[in-house]
Design a protein around this motif. Structure first.
Motif, PDB file in Angstrom:
ATOM      1  N   THR A 290       6.367 -10.152 -48.037  1.00 62.64           N
ATOM      2  CA  THR A 290       5.343 -11.115 -47.644  1.00 62.64           C
ATOM      3  C   THR A 290       5.129 -11.130 -46.139  1.00 62.64           C
ATOM      4  N   ILE A 291       6.226 -11.170 -45.376  1.00 62.78           N
ATOM      5  CA  ILE A 291       6.107 -11.190 -43.915  1.00 62.78           C
ATOM      6  C   ILE A 291       5.458  -9.917 -43.414  1.00 62.78           C
ATOM      7  N   ALA A 292       5.823  -8.775 -43.997  1.00 60.66           N
ATOM      8  CA  ALA A 292       5.237  -7.496 -43.580  1.00 60.66           C
ATOM      9  C   ALA A 292       3.747  -7.446 -43.901  1.00 60.66           C
ATOM     10  N   GLU A 293       3.363  -8.079 -45.008  1.00 64.09           N
ATOM     11  CA  GLU A 293       1.972  -7.995 -45.461  1.00 64.09           C
ATOM     12  C   GLU A 293       1.047  -8.969 -44.732  1.00 64.09           C
ATOM     13  N   VAL A 294       1.463 -10.232 -44.600  1.00 63.60           N
ATOM     14  CA  VAL A 294       0.549 -11.251 -44.065  1.00 63.60           C
ATOM     15  C   VAL A 294       0.959 -11.742 -42.676  1.00 63.60           C
ATOM     16  N   GLY A 295       2.120 -11.331 -42.189  1.00 59.64           N
ATOM     17  CA  GLY A 295       2.592 -11.807 -40.896  1.00 59.64           C
ATOM     18  C   GLY A 295       3.476 -13.028 -41.042  1.00 59.64           C
ATOM     19  N   PHE A 296       4.335 -13.244 -40.070  1.00 54.82           N
ATOM     20  CA  PHE A 296       5.284 -14.351 -40.149  1.00 54.82           C
ATOM     21  C   PHE A 296       4.610 -15.723 -40.229  1.00 54.82           C
ATOM     22  N   PRO A 297       3.605 -16.019 -39.384  1.00 57.86           N
ATOM     23  CA  PRO A 297       3.016 -17.366 -39.415  1.00 57.86           C
ATOM     24  C   PRO A 297       2.452 -17.758 -40.787  1.00 57.86           C
ATOM     25  N   LYS A 298       1.931 -16.788 -41.532  1.00 59.34           N
ATOM     26  CA  LYS A 298       1.317 -17.088 -42.828  1.00 59.34           C
ATOM     27  C   LYS A 298       2.293 -16.966 -43.994  1.00 59.34           C
TER      28      LYS A 298
ATOM     29  N   THR B 199       9.791  -7.100 -36.815  1.00 61.08           N
ATOM     30  CA  THR B 199       8.962  -7.270 -35.623  1.00 61.08           C
ATOM     31  C   THR B 199       8.217  -8.594 -35.670  1.00 61.08           C
ATOM     32  N   GLU B 200       7.659  -8.921 -36.826  1.00 63.06           N
ATOM     33  CA  GLU B 200       6.956 -10.197 -36.981  1.00 63.06           C
ATOM     34  C   GLU B 200       7.890 -11.373 -36.720  1.00 63.06           C
ATOM     35  N   ILE B 201       9.105 -11.284 -37.239  1.00 66.61           N
ATOM     36  CA  ILE B 201      10.076 -12.369 -37.055  1.00 66.61           C
ATOM     37  C   ILE B 201      10.439 -12.505 -35.583  1.00 66.61           C
TER      38      ILE B 201
ATOM     39  N   GLY C 265      11.867 -21.769 -32.356  1.00 71.26           N
ATOM     40  CA  GLY C 265      12.471 -23.051 -32.675  1.00 71.26           C
ATOM     41  C   GLY C 265      11.569 -24.202 -32.291  1.00 71.26           C
ATOM     42  N   ALA C 266      12.057 -25.412 -32.508  1.00 70.54           N
ATOM     43  CA  ALA C 266      11.267 -26.605 -32.197  1.00 70.54           C
ATOM     44  C   ALA C 266      10.934 -26.689 -30.710  1.00 70.54           C
ATOM     45  N   ASP C 267      11.759 -26.071 -29.870  1.00 73.50           N
ATOM     46  CA  ASP C 267      11.521 -26.079 -28.424  1.00 73.50           C
ATOM     47  C   ASP C 267      10.582 -24.976 -27.975  1.00 73.50           C
ATOM     48  N   GLY C 268      10.084 -24.177 -28.925  1.00 71.93           N
ATOM     49  CA  GLY C 268       9.146 -23.117 -28.593  1.00 71.93           C
ATOM     50  C   GLY C 268       9.805 -21.824 -28.150  1.00 71.93           C
ATOM     51  N   VAL C 269      11.133 -21.819 -28.098  1.00 69.45           N
ATOM     52  CA  VAL C 269      11.862 -20.623 -27.668  1.00 69.45           C
ATOM     53  C   VAL C 269      12.071 -19.706 -28.869  1.00 69.45           C
ATOM     54  N   PRO C 270      11.873 -18.392 -28.709  1.00 69.95           N
ATOM     55  CA  PRO C 270      12.102 -17.465 -29.830  1.00 69.95           C
ATOM     56  C   PRO C 270      13.512 -17.601 -30.386  1.00 69.95           C
ATOM     57  N   ARG C 271      13.623 -17.661 -31.705  1.00 74.36           N
ATOM     58  CA  ARG C 271      14.935 -17.780 -32.329  1.00 74.36           C
ATOM     59  C   ARG C 271      15.730 -16.485 -32.222  1.00 74.36           C
ATOM     60  N   TYR C 272      15.026 -15.384 -32.061  1.00 74.44           N
ATOM     61  CA  TYR C 272      15.696 -14.098 -31.910  1.00 74.44           C
ATOM     62  C   TYR C 272      15.295 -13.490 -30.567  1.00 74.44           C
ATOM     63  N   GLY C 273      16.197 -13.587 -29.619  1.00 74.13           N
ATOM     64  CA  GLY C 273      15.957 -13.031 -28.296  1.00 74.13           C
ATOM     65  C   GLY C 273      17.179 -12.271 -27.834  1.00 74.13           C
ATOM     66  N   ALA C 274      17.451 -12.343 -26.532  1.00 71.95           N
ATOM     67  CA  ALA C 274      18.577 -11.610 -25.963  1.00 71.95           C
ATOM     68  C   ALA C 274      19.909 -12.046 -26.567  1.00 71.95           C
ATOM     69  N   VAL C 275      20.029 -13.345 -26.857  1.00 71.69           N
ATOM     70  CA  VAL C 275      21.288 -13.835 -27.423  1.00 71.69           C
ATOM     71  C   VAL C 275      21.520 -13.236 -28.809  1.00 71.69           C
ATOM     72  N   ALA C 276      20.476 -13.153 -29.625  1.00 70.34           N
ATOM     73  CA  ALA C 276      20.608 -12.595 -30.963  1.00 70.34           C
ATOM     74  C   ALA C 276      20.931 -11.104 -30.914  1.00 70.34           C
ATOM     75  N   ALA C 277      20.541 -10.433 -29.824  1.00 69.77           N
ATOM     76  CA  ALA C 277      20.790  -8.993 -29.686  1.00 69.77           C
ATOM     77  C   ALA C 277      22.188  -8.686 -29.170  1.00 69.77           C
ATOM     78  N   GLU C 278      22.974  -9.716 -28.886  1.00 66.79           N
ATOM     79  CA  GLU C 278      24.292  -9.512 -28.289  1.00 66.79           C
ATOM     80  C   GLU C 278      25.170  -8.533 -29.076  1.00 66.79           C
ATOM     81  N   PRO C 279      25.268  -8.623 -30.407  1.00 69.05           N
ATOM     82  CA  PRO C 279      26.091  -7.653 -31.133  1.00 69.05           C
ATOM     83  C   PRO C 279      25.633  -6.208 -30.931  1.00 69.05           C
TER      84      PRO C 279
ATOM     85  N   ILE D 203       4.101   0.331 -34.655  1.00 67.51           N
ATOM     86  CA  ILE D 203       3.491  -0.610 -35.599  1.00 67.51           C
ATOM     87  C   ILE D 203       2.046  -0.920 -35.213  1.00 67.51           C
ATOM     88  N   SER D 204       1.786  -1.027 -33.901  1.00 61.91           N
ATOM     89  CA  SER D 204       0.417  -1.312 -33.453  1.00 61.91           C
ATOM     90  C   SER D 204      -0.469  -0.072 -33.478  1.00 61.91           C
TER      91      SER D 204
END
Length: 206
Positions: free
Chosen positions: A30-38, A117-119, A125-139, A181-182
């Motif tokens: 679903t995310i791949a087909e319609v995008g994350f927001p939808k 990529t869409e994710i 998050g509620a603060d507008g900060v991406p949930r997956y950024g540099a911190v998520a890439a730590e591993p 992808i683009s």
């Protein structure tokens, strides 16, 4: 956050695990087909052929479901790549195999890479900060750092800041996928080979 059907150390049944996998696969599609927001839970449920309530039973919310999508895809990539990397004879061979391996995985599973990529771009998050950024890439950074340090210890790689190189390599791979992808007409393997050459030249001894 814990799913509603998890309590203490209780294990899920085979049927529950199968249902979760079905929902995760539907989320990827679903995310791949319609995008994350939808990609609402209702839409994911329709793709999976279940009710929204079934998703709510297995996952505490969209955030937990998305987290499991990311974990599932990353685990699959790791399971695909690790045997190949273990066969390489030198650190530079591992660097090259890593870049080419993830590109080959992407070509075999474009829906998974499009969903990731869409994710990464749209999930905030509620603060507008991406949930997956540099911190998520730590591993990912830590794994690359371990490779570089081992290669440096054996004299196969030059001395450099392993964190800077890890961020550079992972960022270049992410940018490669974003570009592909683009512009799906791009020869992804040719791009990967060129990128691998650049990275090898950057880390090998002068």
């Amino acid at each position: 956050m814990r799913s509603k059907n998890e309590t203490g150390g209780q294990k899920r049944s085979f049927i529950e695990e199968a249902r979760r996998k079905q929902i995760i696969a539907a989320a990827v599609e679903t995310i791949a087909e319609v995008g994350f927001p939808k990609a609402s839970l209702a839409r994911i449920a329709a793709t999976a052929g279940v009710s929204k309530g079934v998703i709510s039973y297995h996952f505490a919310g969209k955030d937990e479901l998305v987290d499991q999508v990311v974990v599932t895809v990353y685990t699959e990539i790791a399971d695909t790549l690790l045997p190949r990397l273990a066969e390489q004879e030198s650190a530079t061979d591992v660097v090259r195999a890593h870049v080419l391996g993830v590109a080959e995985y992407a070509l075999a599973h474009p829906d998974r890479l499009r969903a990731l990529t869409e994710i990464f771009v749209h999930d905030r998050g509620a603060d507008g900060v991406p949930r997956y950024g540099a911190v998520a890439a730590e591993p990912l950074y830590e794994s690359l750092e371990g490779l570089y340090r081992e290669g440096q210890a054996r004299g196969e790689l030059r001395e450099f800041d392993v964190r800077v190189m890890a961020v550079t390599q992972q960022s270049a791979i992410d940018a490669m996928f974003g570009y592909w992808i683009s512009r799906p007409e791009t020869d992804l393997l040719a791009h990967a080979r060129e990128l691998a050459d650049l990275l090898v030249r950057a880390v090998r001894p002068d």
